[in-house]
Write a protein that holds these residues in place. Structure first.
Motif, mmCIF file in Angstrom:
data_model
loop_
_atom_site.group_PDB
_atom_site.id
_atom_site.type_symbol
_atom_site.label_atom_id
_atom_site.label_comp_id
_atom_site.label_asym_id
_atom_site.label_seq_id
_atom_site.Cartn_x
_atom_site.Cartn_y
_atom_site.Cartn_z
ATOM 1 N N VAL A 181 2.453 -7.793 -7.931
ATOM 2 C CA VAL A 181 2.822 -6.421 -7.821
ATOM 3 C C VAL A 181 2.124 -5.384 -8.788
ATOM 4 O O VAL A 181 1.775 -5.954 -9.842
ATOM 5 N N LEU A 182 1.512 -4.321 -8.083
ATOM 6 C CA LEU A 182 0.846 -3.303 -8.983
ATOM 7 C C LEU A 182 1.531 -2.134 -9.277
ATOM 8 O O LEU A 182 1.857 -1.679 -8.310
ATOM 9 N N GLN A 183 2.128 -1.869 -10.343
ATOM 10 C CA GLN A 183 2.847 -0.485 -10.597
ATOM 11 C C GLN A 183 1.605 0.511 -11.044
ATOM 12 O O GLN A 183 1.064 0.279 -12.113
ATOM 13 N N ILE A 204 9.899 10.533 -12.289
ATOM 14 C CA ILE A 204 9.332 9.317 -11.784
ATOM 15 C C ILE A 204 8.335 9.633 -10.644
ATOM 16 O O ILE A 204 8.760 9.516 -9.497
ATOM 17 N N ILE A 205 7.166 9.652 -10.878
ATOM 18 C CA ILE A 205 6.138 9.692 -9.844
ATOM 19 C C ILE A 205 5.102 8.452 -9.826
ATOM 20 O O ILE A 205 4.792 8.306 -10.846
ATOM 21 N N GLY A 206 4.788 8.223 -8.699
ATOM 22 C CA GLY A 206 3.838 7.125 -8.736
ATOM 23 C C GLY A 206 3.860 6.307 -7.596
ATOM 24 O O GLY A 206 4.086 6.540 -6.299
ATOM 25 N N GLY A 207 3.510 5.127 -7.460
ATOM 26 C CA GLY A 207 3.255 4.007 -6.314
ATOM 27 C C GLY A 207 3.472 2.713 -6.939
ATOM 28 O O GLY A 207 2.905 2.515 -7.957
ATOM 29 N N ILE A 208 4.067 1.790 -6.153
ATOM 30 C CA ILE A 208 4.397 0.636 -6.254
ATOM 31 C C ILE A 208 3.707 -0.187 -4.972
ATOM 32 O O ILE A 208 3.689 0.036 -4.027
ATOM 33 N N TYR A 209 2.725 -1.255 -5.485
ATOM 34 C CA TYR A 209 1.642 -1.654 -4.535
ATOM 35 C C TYR A 209 2.313 -3.338 -4.311
ATOM 36 O O TYR A 209 1.982 -4.175 -5.561
ATOM 37 N N ILE A 210 2.642 -3.697 -3.435
ATOM 38 C CA ILE A 210 3.040 -5.328 -3.254
ATOM 39 C C ILE A 210 2.161 -6.008 -2.496
ATOM 40 O O ILE A 210 1.932 -5.646 -1.056
ATOM 41 N N PHE A 211 1.675 -7.150 -2.797
ATOM 42 C CA PHE A 211 0.642 -7.680 -2.180
ATOM 43 C C PHE A 211 1.423 -9.065 -1.567
ATOM 44 O O PHE A 211 2.083 -9.926 -2.289
ATOM 45 N N GLY A 212 1.520 -8.881 -0.056
ATOM 46 C CA GLY A 212 2.193 -9.772 0.727
ATOM 47 C C GLY A 212 1.989 -10.114 1.960
ATOM 48 O O GLY A 212 0.512 -10.031 2.114
ATOM 49 N N ARG A 213 2.774 -10.378 3.082
ATOM 50 C CA ARG A 213 2.310 -10.441 4.389
ATOM 51 C C ARG A 213 3.240 -10.111 5.348
ATOM 52 O O ARG A 213 4.666 -10.352 4.994
ATOM 53 N N VAL A 214 2.930 -9.536 6.310
ATOM 54 C CA VAL A 214 3.959 -8.828 7.413
ATOM 55 C C VAL A 214 3.254 -9.010 8.612
ATOM 56 O O VAL A 214 2.286 -8.554 9.196
ATOM 57 N N GLU A 215 3.894 -10.166 9.358
ATOM 58 C CA GLU A 215 3.228 -10.588 10.652
ATOM 59 C C GLU A 215 4.147 -10.357 11.843
ATOM 60 O O GLU A 215 3.513 -10.555 12.958
ATOM 61 N N ASN A 216 5.333 -10.022 11.742
ATOM 62 C CA ASN A 216 6.266 -9.936 12.507
ATOM 63 C C ASN A 216 7.451 -8.892 12.303
ATOM 64 O O ASN A 216 7.494 -8.631 11.119
ATOM 65 N N ASP A 217 8.366 -8.823 12.957
ATOM 66 C CA ASP A 217 9.447 -7.753 12.974
ATOM 67 C C ASP A 217 10.592 -8.369 11.768
ATOM 68 O O ASP A 217 11.092 -7.504 10.987
ATOM 69 N N GLU A 218 10.736 -9.573 11.692
ATOM 70 C CA GLU A 218 11.550 -10.170 10.652
ATOM 71 C C GLU A 218 10.913 -10.174 9.373
ATOM 72 O O GLU A 218 11.693 -9.898 8.304
ATOM 73 N N ASP A 219 9.477 -9.973 9.095
ATOM 74 C CA ASP A 219 9.018 -9.800 7.728
ATOM 75 C C ASP A 219 9.090 -8.230 7.567
ATOM 76 O O ASP A 219 9.298 -8.234 6.390
ATOM 77 N N ARG A 220 9.041 -7.546 8.385
ATOM 78 C CA ARG A 220 9.247 -6.077 7.888
ATOM 79 C C ARG A 220 10.679 -5.709 7.816
ATOM 80 O O ARG A 220 10.856 -5.098 6.735
ATOM 81 N N GLU A 221 11.806 -6.230 8.299
ATOM 82 C CA GLU A 221 13.063 -6.072 7.889
ATOM 83 C C GLU A 221 13.403 -6.824 6.558
ATOM 84 O O GLU A 221 13.995 -6.078 5.763
ATOM 85 N N TRP A 222 12.543 -7.998 6.337
ATOM 86 C CA TRP A 222 12.874 -8.447 5.056
ATOM 87 C C TRP A 222 12.201 -7.327 3.766
ATOM 88 O O TRP A 222 12.944 -7.317 2.745
ATOM 89 N N TYR A 223 11.308 -6.507 4.175
ATOM 90 C CA TYR A 223 10.559 -5.666 2.928
ATOM 91 C C TYR A 223 11.615 -4.557 3.137
ATOM 92 O O TYR A 223 11.678 -4.024 1.949
#
Length: 344
Positions: free
Chosen positions: A130-132, A163-182
């Motif tokens: 994760v990059l903050q 609090i202004i900014g961005g959080i960058y999460i390096f992961g994998r989204v390959e289907n609807d189940e992955d998106r729901e998890w995130y």
């Protein structure tokens, strides 16, 4: 007695003559600024070119500063860690002298403090990669820069914490189940911010980045994605080509150790991940696959430019919308075709 008086007068005139026109030099200003920074932050700083500035009323010396410990590291080149140091110049009949010495490095200390504060929870929810990147507004000079102390001062003294900014999460989204998890994990992070009293004035982007963008293959070939944007007529074709680059990076990614991944993340210049620069340099964003903007109700009420944003209280997961970033990027960050934007 008269002779002594004449001698004193002569000496005074001599001193006045020698002093008149005396200048406060950049060397003296740098020395004063260096001493000030060590006393305030307990460490040595690099001080860049020092030039003279004026607003028509006051005159001061100003220079770029960053901690000496960053020399030889990626942070040395990262504007995210660079701030300004100033030394006022006071003019008098005896010439110039140095006045108030100040700096803006406290903003970096506050941003870093927020990173430390949220790091444990972010790792718990999203893993280690994760990059903050923050641009936190808190108008107060501090001795204790811990985020717990910042929250305490905010609650007790009413100094607003934005609090202004961005959080960058390096992961994998390959289907609807992955998106729901995130979506669920992002919702849990919002609840953590609420529990800690830090979700009152918030404008925070959370971005899911395909972890295969950490490979050298992706770094060397992302220019092809930029070219593909001009080649394909629909965002679907464009995204398919982008995903092909990711798949070709798969083999290299599987060979990367966790240490390799973290080293790559730490090599990024955070300044390039600020919201303004992500828009200016769109090639930074082609590895972002999903994005959600978390904007609190109080922030919307306090910021005129945000008042057209729909208020969400984030009391339920349905308030967390993930946007397919590639479809937005395909339209140059302007959503021209609503059907091309996927909200879940």
């Amino acid at each position: 007695m008269k002779k002594l008086f004449r001698i004193l007068i002569a000496l005074s005139i001599t001193v006045l003559f020698l002093s008149c026109g005396q200048k406060a030099t950049t060397y003296e200003a740098k020395e004063a600024l260096s001493k000030h920074l060590v006393e305030r932050y307990g460490e040595e700083f690099e001080i860049g070119y020092m030039g003279k500035r004026s607003d028509g009323k006051e005159v001061w010396y100003e220079a770029e500063i960053y901690p000496s410990k960053y020399v030889g590291t990626p942070k040395e080149r990262d504007k995210y860690y660079h701030r300004r140091g100033t030394v006022n110049i006071k003019k008098g009949i005896l010439g110039d002298r140095l006045g108030f010495v100040g700096d803006t490095y406290g903003k970096v200390k506050i941003n870093e403090s927020a990173e430390e504060f949220y790091e444990k929870k972010l790792k718990e929810l999203f893993g280690n990669n994760v990059l903050q990147v923050y641009d936190i507004k808190f108008n107060r000079i501090l001795k204790d820069y811990s985020f717990e102390n910042i929250i305490k001062i905010w609650k007790e003294e009413g100094v607003r914490l934005t609090i202004i900014g961005g959080i960058y999460i390096f992961g994998r989204v390959e289907n609807d189940e992955d998106r729901e998890w995130y979506r669920k994990q992002i919702y849990e992070f919002i609840q953590f911010m609420k529990e800690t009293g830090t979700f009152e004035y918030v404008d925070l982007g959370i971005n899911v980045i395909d972890e295969r963008s950490l490979t050298e293959y992706f770094e060397k070939n992302k220019w092809k994605i930029l070219e593909a944007k001009q080649k394909y007529k629909t965002s679907s074709e464009f995204i398919a080509y982008r995903d092909k680059i990711f798949k070709e990076a798969e083999k290299e990614f599987k060979q990367m150790s966790q240490e390799d991944k973290k080293r790559k993340i730490n090599s990024y210049l955070k300044f390039n991940f600020t919201s303004e620069n992500m828009i200016k340099n769109k090639d930074n964003g082609y590895s972002v696959i999903y994005h959600t903007g978390l904007v609190s109700s109080k922030f919307i009420d306090s910021e005129p430019r945000a008042r057209d944003i729909k208020k969400r209280e984030y009391n339920k997961i349905d308030d967390v919308n993930l946007l397919n970033t590639m479809k937005i990027l395909y339209d140059e960050y302007i959503i021209r075709e609503d059907k091309e934007i996927v909200e879940i």
